[in-house]
Structure formats: structure tokens, C-alpha cells
Write a protein that holds these residues in place. Sequence first.
Motif: not given
Length: 458
Positions: A192-197, A211-216, A227-240
Motif C-alpha cells: 500500500t502506497y504511503n504505508d511503510l509497514g 529483488a525490486a520495489v516499484f512505485l510512482e 517520511g514515506f519515500l525516505e523510509g522506502v529508500r532506507e528499507l530497500c537499502t537495508a534489505e538489499g
Amino acid sequence: MTSVSSSSADRSSAGRPEPVFTESARLQARLHELVPGGAHTYARGSDQYPEHMTPVIDHGRGARVWDVDGNSYVEYGMGLRSVTLGHAYEPVNAAVRAVLDRGLSFSRPSRLELDAAEDFLDLVPGAEMVKFAKNGSDATTAALKLARAATGRDLVAVADQPFFSTDDWFIGSTPMHAGIPATTRAGTLGFTYNDLGSLRALFDTHPGRVAAVFLEAATALHDPAPGFLEGVRELCTAEGAVLVFDEMITGFRWSAHGAQTVYGVTPDLSTWGKAMGNGFPVSALAGRRDLMERGGLRTDAERVFLLSTTHGPETVGLTAFRAVVEAYRREDPVTTMAVQGAKLAEGANAVIAAAGLADHVDVVGHPACLVFRTRDGDGRPSQEMRTVFLAELLRRGVLGQSFVISAAHTDTDVEQTVAAVEAALPTYERALTHGAASVLDGRPVAPALRATAAPRRL
């Protein structure tokens, strides 16, 4: 609900003859004989418009189009959001005309491929390499292939946004998934967009497999929460996982530099298309050098077959792109769209509110990407009421499944549209009171992506 007088509608459309669609109907019927669905894009299909009111376009200029019956319209949507400078925008057309006599496609790269790549990478500071293609789906599928190769993983996480690709990995997640194996469909996961959880839960449920996370980064109706996009960025980096921003719509509408620049979050890869050619076919995949080089010659890893297309580098598309870039340097179409879109939304919502119908129809969204929402008497989203609204706008010279604007829309165009909205409201109110069937000639529109031809089967 305040009553709207029919005399207001009569005054608003005074002097404008009722449009006829005789030739359009003939050509549309012939198209159905030759082309599955009667159009080459599902969003352009006749089932997306009121029955018996399916104009076939002859030509366009600026923000206006003319159909084969001679009816003229202020157009919105602008080529499925691919046109921001206006139809037949002369500086782009002139650049294309000039290149035609120099040849279109060669057996080696042309100088234009370098020039266009430099232009693109100057626009998108977070990208280090770019590869051009002809449509957005090829670019998004190439991004997924790169991500899978780089990570050795199989799953892809996709935000709950309307569209990412015509290819199986995405279409398999829609209701229109006939012909796509269940194993392919199982590889795409939704969040869900805007739902980092909700995204974090996918990583937790499928450890080491995404492998990948896709979103507009943003949509017509939704900006990213703080903080949502920043959180997605941090989560992808942490999870590879590889973070991919789809800039098909936001690119050249939110900014020529993309939504990633507007919101200050850099993806690993981004995909582009639509307005980057002002209607000419050109798309792009861009991103980190280490990822993009997996499709090149500077890698010791197993190579990825990455966007090797015959027509990707032809000179017309790249010339159009470069001319669009120049237009964005010379002018400010992003601001123009924002200003004109805001005028349109304000004017339309004012006449709707004055009619007492704000609970049943409104104009909302990003100023450069406006949509109208239609609801029934109980306030529920309604395809029937959407059809009523579309038909009444068509009768008054406004064509579009949305109010997505361009920089070519003038004050006169906006005023005509607001007047058309006002004139549509008496019929809209009658449909609310007596049912949409009481005012419609034919069946309502239907979702473009659906499992069966019904409810608009021919």
C-alpha cells in the motif's frame, strides 16, 4: 441538493449544435473488425466512452482536437498524458522535420544517441547511465530484469497504483490476466502506497527474496506522506532490494527532473516515457552505473540482455526528446500546467458547489494531473454517473476521461471547460434523481482492465 435550472444549461451551450458522430461510428465499427478492441490501447477503447459517442480523431493542434465528423473539442488527457506542450507543437515538429532527410536508423550508433543521453543525464542528477527505448513497459520490465540479475532474487513488490507494464509480471496482478501462468503471477507482491509497514511486512514474509520495489513517487491523488519515500529508500537499502521509481507520468509534469528531484529521494533505477517526446515515441531506463553496466561491456558478471531494440535509438524519437528538453529550458511548461490546472479545478468546483452537487462530482488532484470523480446518490463511485458526465461534456465540446491539462490550454479553453461542467449539471442531477438510465443512450463505460468483454461486449 439544490436544483439546477435547465435554462442555465441552455445558456451555457447556446449556439453550439448537437454533435453528430456518423463518420466516427462508421470508422469505429470498422476498427472493431480489424483491431482487437477497436483501438491499439485499452484506455483509448470505445468502452471507455459513452456508447454512440466515440469520436475518431482527425487532427489536433494545441489543446484542441477535431474528429472525422468535424466536431471540435478541448482535449484533456492529452494522448494518455504524453503531450505537455500541445499537439503539433511547432518547435518539436520543426526539429523532427529537419532530421528526416538525415536518415532514421543505422547499423551503428548515431551522434544523436550521445547527445540525447547527455541531455537526459543533465536533467536527472541521480542517474549515471541511460538507455532509450520506445515504450514505458519495455523500460519497466528491463528495470525488473536488472534488479533480479543484480540481487539473484525473484520477487517484485509493486505499490497499489494503476499501471506499470503491459508485460506478464505486472498484468498478471490485474483482473485481465488470461494467458499468464500462475507461477508468473505469484512473483508479484502488492503493498500500500504511503504505508511503510505494508512494505516492511513483505520483506519480513519473504526474507531475501524481494529483488525490486516499484512505485510512482506521487500520483494525481496522492502525495507522499512525510517520511514515506525516505523510509522506502532506507528499507530497500537495508534489505538489499533495488528501488525503482516509475516517472512515466511525473516526469515532465511534476518536473522535467522527475518527482525524485521534487521530493529529494533518489531511486536506484527510474523509468521514463510519455511526455519526454511530447507525443513522439521515446522512453528511457536510467539509474546507477553499477546496475546499468550489467547490460554493458564493463562487467565481469553474467550479462543482462538490456533493451536491445531496433527502433529505440531511431533519430526521430531522440530528436523530439531533445527538442522537448530545449522547450523546457526556454519556457516553463510545468508552472503553466500548474497555474492552468489550478484555475480549472477552482472554476469547476465552484460551479459544482453552487449547484449543490459537490457530494456527487468534483475535480481533484495534482494541478497538472487532474481527475474528476463521479458518485451516485449514495455518494458511491459510479461508472454510470461517470458516463453521464462524459456524455454531457462531449456534447459541449470537451473530450477527455480526465482533466489532465497541458501547457497549451489557454484561459479560453479553461473557461469553455468550466462552462461545459456547469451546463452538464442539470442532466447530472436528473440522473441522480431518476437514475442514470433515464438520461443515457446506451450502456455505461467499464473499467479498461477487466476479465471479460461484458458489460460492453459487442
